[in-house]
Design a protein around this motif. Structure first.
Motif, PDB file in Angstrom:
ATOM      1  N   ARG A  43       0.894  -1.086   0.365  1.00 38.41           N
ATOM      2  CA  ARG A  43       0.032   0.235  -0.002  1.00 38.41           C
ATOM      3  C   ARG A  43       0.683   1.451  -0.317  1.00 38.41           C
ATOM      4  O   ARG A  43       2.042   1.001   0.554  1.00 38.41           O
ATOM      5  CB  ARG A  43      -0.529  -0.041   1.021  1.00 38.41           C
ATOM      6  CG  ARG A  43      -2.081   0.349   1.332  1.00 38.41           C
ATOM      7  CD  ARG A  43      -3.110   0.584   2.046  1.00 38.41           C
ATOM      8  NE  ARG A  43      -2.443   0.081   3.389  1.00 38.41           N
ATOM      9  CZ  ARG A  43      -3.641  -0.458   4.346  1.00 38.41           C
ATOM     10  NH1 ARG A  43      -5.196  -0.721   3.450  1.00 38.41           N
ATOM     11  NH2 ARG A  43      -3.937  -1.540   5.016  1.00 38.41           N
ATOM     12  N   GLU A  44       0.163   2.214  -1.066  1.00 42.42           N
ATOM     13  CA  GLU A  44       1.148   3.509  -0.868  1.00 42.42           C
ATOM     14  C   GLU A  44       0.830   4.517  -1.113  1.00 42.42           C
ATOM     15  O   GLU A  44      -0.776   4.668  -0.862  1.00 42.42           O
ATOM     16  CB  GLU A  44       1.967   3.579  -2.360  1.00 42.42           C
ATOM     17  CG  GLU A  44       0.836   3.349  -3.891  1.00 42.42           C
ATOM     18  CD  GLU A  44       1.902   3.073  -5.025  1.00 42.42           C
ATOM     19  OE1 GLU A  44       2.707   3.159  -3.912  1.00 42.42           O
ATOM     20  OE2 GLU A  44       1.422   3.775  -6.243  1.00 42.42           O
ATOM     21  N   LEU A  45       1.724   5.848  -0.472  1.00 50.92           N
ATOM     22  CA  LEU A  45       0.090   7.645  -0.394  1.00 50.92           C
ATOM     23  C   LEU A  45      -0.131   7.154  -1.700  1.00 50.92           C
ATOM     24  O   LEU A  45       0.803   7.662  -2.359  1.00 50.92           O
ATOM     25  CB  LEU A  45       0.793   7.942   0.862  1.00 50.92           C
ATOM     26  CG  LEU A  45       0.545   9.787   1.093  1.00 50.92           C
ATOM     27  CD1 LEU A  45      -0.544   9.355   1.528  1.00 50.92           C
ATOM     28  CD2 LEU A  45       1.440  10.418   1.535  1.00 50.92           C
ATOM     29  N   VAL A  46      -0.972   8.415  -1.714  1.00 53.41           N
ATOM     30  CA  VAL A  46      -2.093   8.963  -3.292  1.00 53.41           C
ATOM     31  C   VAL A  46      -1.367  10.400  -2.927  1.00 53.41           C
ATOM     32  O   VAL A  46      -1.350  10.566  -3.710  1.00 53.41           O
ATOM     33  CB  VAL A  46      -2.797   8.547  -3.922  1.00 53.41           C
ATOM     34  CG1 VAL A  46      -3.261   9.004  -5.143  1.00 53.41           C
ATOM     35  CG2 VAL A  46      -2.819   6.730  -4.080  1.00 53.41           C
ATOM     36  N   ALA A  47      -2.409  10.871  -1.949  1.00 51.08           N
ATOM     37  CA  ALA A  47      -2.779  12.147  -1.612  1.00 51.08           C
ATOM     38  C   ALA A  47      -2.967  12.480  -0.649  1.00 51.08           C
ATOM     39  O   ALA A  47      -3.699  11.786   0.387  1.00 51.08           O
ATOM     40  CB  ALA A  47      -3.641  13.444  -2.365  1.00 51.08           C
ATOM     41  N   TRP A  48      -2.799  14.000   0.324  1.00 53.06           N
ATOM     42  CA  TRP A  48      -3.168  14.190   1.409  1.00 53.06           C
ATOM     43  C   TRP A  48      -3.612  15.358   1.586  1.00 53.06           C
ATOM     44  O   TRP A  48      -3.665  16.006   0.850  1.00 53.06           O
ATOM     45  CB  TRP A  48      -2.090  13.805   2.163  1.00 53.06           C
ATOM     46  CG  TRP A  48      -0.966  14.651   2.766  1.00 53.06           C
ATOM     47  CD1 TRP A  48      -1.307  15.398   3.365  1.00 53.06           C
ATOM     48  CD2 TRP A  48       0.306  14.565   2.138  1.00 53.06           C
ATOM     49  NE1 TRP A  48       0.487  16.337   3.656  1.00 53.06           N
ATOM     50  CE2 TRP A  48       1.279  15.331   2.543  1.00 53.06           C
ATOM     51  CE3 TRP A  48       0.348  13.170   1.596  1.00 53.06           C
ATOM     52  CZ2 TRP A  48       2.293  15.237   1.763  1.00 53.06           C
ATOM     53  CZ3 TRP A  48       2.004  14.018   0.424  1.00 53.06           C
ATOM     54  CH2 TRP A  48       2.280  14.408   1.120  1.00 53.06           C
ATOM     55  N   ILE A  49      -4.717  16.056   2.331  1.00 57.34           N
ATOM     56  CA  ILE A  49      -4.802  17.047   2.376  1.00 57.34           C
ATOM     57  C   ILE A  49      -4.950  17.604   4.535  1.00 57.34           C
ATOM     58  O   ILE A  49      -5.714  16.802   4.980  1.00 57.34           O
ATOM     59  CB  ILE A  49      -6.622  17.248   1.655  1.00 57.34           C
ATOM     60  CG1 ILE A  49      -7.596  18.678   1.872  1.00 57.34           C
ATOM     61  CG2 ILE A  49      -7.807  16.459   2.571  1.00 57.34           C
ATOM     62  CD1 ILE A  49      -8.255  18.854   0.905  1.00 57.34           C
ATOM     63  N   THR A  50      -5.075  18.676   4.740  1.00 59.11           N
ATOM     64  CA  THR A  50      -4.880  19.160   5.759  1.00 59.11           C
ATOM     65  C   THR A  50      -6.213  19.338   6.064  1.00 59.11           C
ATOM     66  O   THR A  50      -7.490  18.984   6.022  1.00 59.11           O
ATOM     67  CB  THR A  50      -3.790  20.167   6.432  1.00 59.11           C
ATOM     68  OG1 THR A  50      -4.347  21.399   5.326  1.00 59.11           O
ATOM     69  CG2 THR A  50      -2.230  19.851   5.709  1.00 59.11           C
ATOM     70  N   HIS A  51      -6.654  19.015   7.362  1.00 58.10           N
ATOM     71  CA  HIS A  51      -7.267  19.734   8.368  1.00 58.10           C
ATOM     72  C   HIS A  51      -8.453  21.282   7.704  1.00 58.10           C
ATOM     73  O   HIS A  51      -9.244  21.322   7.734  1.00 58.10           O
ATOM     74  CB  HIS A  51      -7.677  19.772   9.768  1.00 58.10           C
ATOM     75  CG  HIS A  51      -6.494  21.047  10.262  1.00 58.10           C
ATOM     76  ND1 HIS A  51      -7.105  22.384  10.778  1.00 58.10           N
ATOM     77  CD2 HIS A  51      -5.249  20.759  11.273  1.00 58.10           C
ATOM     78  CE1 HIS A  51      -5.984  23.124  11.153  1.00 58.10           C
ATOM     79  NE2 HIS A  51      -4.510  21.967  10.751  1.00 58.10           N
TER      80      HIS A  51
END
Length: 113
Positions: A43-51
């Motif tokens: 499994r790998e990270l794709v994208a993230w969004i902060t609060h």
């Protein structure tokens, strides 16, 4: 606590929009992310969004994917455009960094002609 949806079979160059409905305790005030697990790979990270809505992407999806969140509904989205076969994977959402308690079943995305 988390339900991913929106995955499907799509042709190369096509688009999909994934949705993730999360519990309030998982979502509120926390960073959220999309991850994926390609066949036979980790499994790998794709994208993230902060609060507060700042988005970051891994290089392989920059310019093609867009992550967003609806804080009123505890939902995070992943708009995926110009899909290619290398995007084939099970897609998951979780916090960033991830919590072992918050992995869902994921949603399958298959890019193939």
């Amino acid at each position: 606590q988390v339900v991913e949806s929106g995955g499907s079979l799509v042709q190369p160059g096509g688009s999909l929009r994934l949705s993730c409905a999360a519990s309030r305790i998982m979502f509120s005030g926390l960073h959220m992310a999309w991850y994926r697990q390609p066949p036979g790979k980790l499994r790998e990270l794709v994208a993230w969004i902060t609060h507060n809505g700042i988005a970051t992407y891994v290089d392989s999806v920059k310019g093609r994917f867009s992550i967003s969140r609806d804080d009123a509904k505890n939902v995070v989205f992943l708009q995926m455009d110009d899909l290619n076969p290398e995007d084939t994977a099970i897609y998951y959402c979780n916090n960033y960094p991830p919590s072992n308690a918050h992995w869902g079943q994921g949603t399958q995305v298959t890019v193939s002609s």
